[in-house]
Design a protein around this motif. Structure first.
Motif, PDB file in Angstrom:
ATOM      1  N   THR A 250      69.047  45.270  60.148  1.00 45.70           N
ATOM      2  CA  THR A 250      69.950  45.598  61.255  1.00 45.70           C
ATOM      3  C   THR A 250      70.430  44.340  61.978  1.00 45.70           C
ATOM      4  O   THR A 250      71.528  44.327  62.532  1.00 45.70           O
ATOM      5  CB  THR A 250      69.275  46.557  62.245  1.00 45.70           C
ATOM      6  N   GLN A 253      73.368  43.294  60.023  1.00 42.69           N
ATOM      7  CA  GLN A 253      74.523  44.120  60.387  1.00 42.69           C
ATOM      8  C   GLN A 253      75.112  43.657  61.713  1.00 42.69           C
ATOM      9  O   GLN A 253      76.337  43.606  61.878  1.00 42.69           O
ATOM     10  CB  GLN A 253      74.111  45.580  60.481  1.00 42.69           C
ATOM     11  N   ASP A 256      77.235  40.636  61.353  1.00 42.13           N
ATOM     12  CA  ASP A 256      78.563  40.974  60.827  1.00 42.13           C
ATOM     13  C   ASP A 256      79.474  41.464  61.954  1.00 42.13           C
ATOM     14  O   ASP A 256      80.659  41.113  62.007  1.00 42.13           O
ATOM     15  CB  ASP A 256      78.452  42.048  59.746  1.00 42.13           C
TER      16      ASP A 256
END
Length: 266
Positions: A250, A253, A256
């Motif tokens: 996570t 993520q 990103d």
């Protein structure tokens, strides 16, 4: 003359104050030419581990150490800088280095500098967390007293109330992990774990707001806590490994998301 120069491994350096030259480099020969700075740092660390260098001891001058090690100043300075960043040495007035108090809090303080690194590597970070924290969780399952175990379970279960409140969950998350670290009964490992936990917190703030992240983390916390309550180190470490993998993924993520937002503002 500092007391360090009087120690056995630096005995020949005393001659330098009188203008004499060393008959051979300190430590039984000049250092190899493969990562020289690393070898110098390792040799100094070895003297600290053996007790030859103690907290407060002052190192010789750069000139003296350069002659003793049989190396030039650039790699020596690189080694000294690395040990300073690690919290092992500190630079005193006049350019001389001395050994710090070597307290756990000082030794892990350099981790915080990673917070500002543009090339922060999520996977590298969590590889380090796995090495330190899995052992602490195992120790916690074996060593923690009843009050600590109860506190860990309480913090894990209380997280269920914060599925929709990332800020409150992050505060609870810190306390949960610190309770686990402390339960291991190793102050140095706990300090290292706390330092690693503090790395990349900006990324974790974003990650905790992603859909479903808190619910999964809370469920994993409960699994870890129940294993600790049962004094089952194997189950606790397996559950904690899954938790770290979740945090790692996570965090990736979240990176990103941060990257996309930054690109959109350009």
């Amino acid at each position: 003359m500092s007391k360090l120069i009087k120690d056995p491994d630096f005995s020949d350096l005393a001659a330098l104050d009188a203008g004499e030259a060393l008959s051979e480099p300190f430590g039984g020969g000049a250092l190899e030419r493969r990562p020289i700075a690393e070898q110098v740092a390792t040799r100094i660390m070895g003297m600290i581990k053996s007790g030859n260098l103690r907290s407060g001891d002052r190192l010789p001058t750069e000139q003296q150490m350069g002659i003793a090690f049989g190396i030039s100043r650039p790699p020596l300075r690189e080694a000294l800088k690395a040990l300073t960043l690690m919290g092992v040495l500190e630079s005193r007035q006049g350019g001389r280095y001395s050994v710090t108090d070597l307290s756990p809090s000082r030794l892990v303080a350099p981790f915080s500098t990673m917070l500002s690194f543009a090339d922060y590597d999520v996977r590298e970070h969590f590889e380090a967390r796995v090495v330190v924290e899995l052992e602490l969780v195992r120790l916690c399952a074996e060593r923690a007293d009843e009050a600590t175990r109860a506190r860990i379970l309480e913090l894990a279960v209380d997280g269920r109330a914060f599925h929709e409140d990332p800020v409150a969950f992050r505060l609870l998350d810190i306390e949960f992990h610190r309770a686990l670290y402390g339960g291991g009964g190793s102050r140095l490992l706990a300090a290292m774990a706390e330092g690693l936990y503090d790395v990349g917190l900006d990324v974790r703030r974003v990650a905790s707001a992603l859909p479903g992240v808190i619910e999964i983390s809370v469920a994993q916390h409960v699994q870890i806590a129940e294993a600790v309550m049962a004094c089952d180190g194997a189950v606790a470490t397996a559950a904690y490994r899954r938790h770290l993998e979740h945090v790692r993924d996570t965090s990736g993520q979240a990176q990103d998301v941060i990257g996309a937002e930054a690109a959109a503002k350009r």
